[in-house]
Design a protein around this motif. Structure first.
Motif, short mmCIF file in Angstrom:
data_model
loop_
_atom_site.label_atom_id
_atom_site.label_comp_id
_atom_site.label_asym_id
_atom_site.label_seq_id
_atom_site.Cartn_x
_atom_site.Cartn_y
_atom_site.Cartn_z
N LEU A 105 59.80 5.85 19.67
CA LEU A 105 59.51 5.95 21.26
C LEU A 105 60.26 4.49 21.87
CD1 LEU A 105 55.57 7.27 21.64
CD2 LEU A 105 57.84 7.82 22.80
N GLY A 106 59.83 3.43 21.26
CA GLY A 106 60.32 2.21 21.39
C GLY A 106 61.81 2.20 22.01
N TYR A 152 63.48 4.58 23.39
CA TYR A 152 63.49 5.52 24.54
C TYR A 152 63.20 4.74 26.07
CZ TYR A 152 65.33 9.24 21.40
OH TYR A 152 66.12 9.98 20.61
N ARG A 153 62.28 3.65 25.57
CA ARG A 153 61.71 2.93 26.67
C ARG A 153 62.48 2.03 27.14
NH1 ARG A 153 57.04 1.77 23.21
NH2 ARG A 153 55.51 3.28 23.43
N HIS A 154 63.62 2.58 27.71
CA HIS A 154 64.76 1.73 27.96
C HIS A 154 65.10 2.12 29.70
CE1 HIS A 154 68.81 0.25 28.20
NE2 HIS A 154 68.60 -0.13 26.97
N ASP A 155 65.48 1.07 30.55
CA ASP A 155 65.86 1.12 31.82
C ASP A 155 66.96 2.11 31.97
OD1 ASP A 155 64.13 -0.71 32.16
OD2 ASP A 155 65.62 -2.39 32.47
N LEU A 199 59.33 13.20 24.54
CA LEU A 199 58.35 11.82 24.54
C LEU A 199 57.07 11.99 24.42
CD1 LEU A 199 60.77 9.75 27.02
CD2 LEU A 199 60.82 9.61 24.44
#
Ligand SMILES: *[C@@H]1O[C@H](CO)[C@@H](O)[C@H](O)[C@H]1NC(C)=O
Length: 196
Positions: free
Chosen positions: A81-82, A84-87, A103
């Motif tokens: 998940l980390g 895909y937590r992208h600007d 997600l």
């Protein structure tokens, strides 16, 4: 035959703590893979390897205790998940609805497994180090290029497949043990993983 199946069912549930792992994991993990494929508009092709896949981590997990295996899967989901937590996730140009569903399904896998393992336990540092390296060689290097996102997607598929195999092994191992052995399988707070 029926009684054997019932016996297995009876010994599996307390042994693995997660009723969920036994009954819903396969379905949810398949859903994650389906959404992962769908968001890129079809099957996942092998993209150019930017980092060797960490098979060694999964091989090590085959021999680990159940609590360690569960923590590994939980943290693996969180680390995925980390990524895909992208600007610049939008620069991947994936289908936004499938991406969202993907997600959510990964988050659900993490949450369900979290409910049966201690929050104090953390996966081996090696898993975290692998994901840091993966991020550095792809997203950090390019700011989120299409090629690096495709590689992340390929790697994610690989991890989901490997975790599915690990869970299958866990269920097989649990069903192979006699009921009298079951207490040894209870999840306890003992962990051999080093703090990161
Ligand atoms: C997102 O992309 C822009 C333009 O390529 C880049 O300047 C920025 O650093 C990227 N952001 C991240 C978090 O990588």
């Amino acid at each position: 035959m029926v009684s054997i199946t019932l016996l297995f069912a009876a010994t599996l549930t307390p042994a693995l703590c997660c009723h969920w792992l036994n009954h819903d994991y396969h379905h949810l993990n398949s859903e994650s893979i389906t959404q992962l494929e769908r968001m890129g508009g079809g099957a996942i092709s092998m993209s150019k390897s930017l980092l060797p896949f960490p098979y060694i981590l999964y091989e090590r997990m085959e021999r680990a205790e159940v609590s360690t295996q569960l923590v590994f899967i939980r943290d693996n989901m969180e680390l995925i998940l980390g990524l895909y937590r992208h600007d610049n996730l939008s620069s991947a140009s994936w289908d936004p609805v499938s991406t969202e569903h993907f997600l959510v399904s990964i988050g659900r896998q993490r949450d369900e497994i979290s409910s049966c393992v201690s929050v104090d336990l953390r996966a081996d540092c090696r898993l975290r180090r692998y994901y840091n390296k993966l991020r550095r060689r792809t997203l950090s290097l390019t700011g989120g290029s299409v090629a690096s996102w495709e590689f992340i997607r390929t790697e994610t598929k690989h991890h989901l497949d490997q975790m599915q195999m690990l869970v299958n092994d866990m269920l097989t191992a649990a069903s192979g043990r006699r009921p009298t052995d079951a207490p040894q399988l209870q999840i306890d707070s003992v962990s051999t993983s080093a703090p990161c």
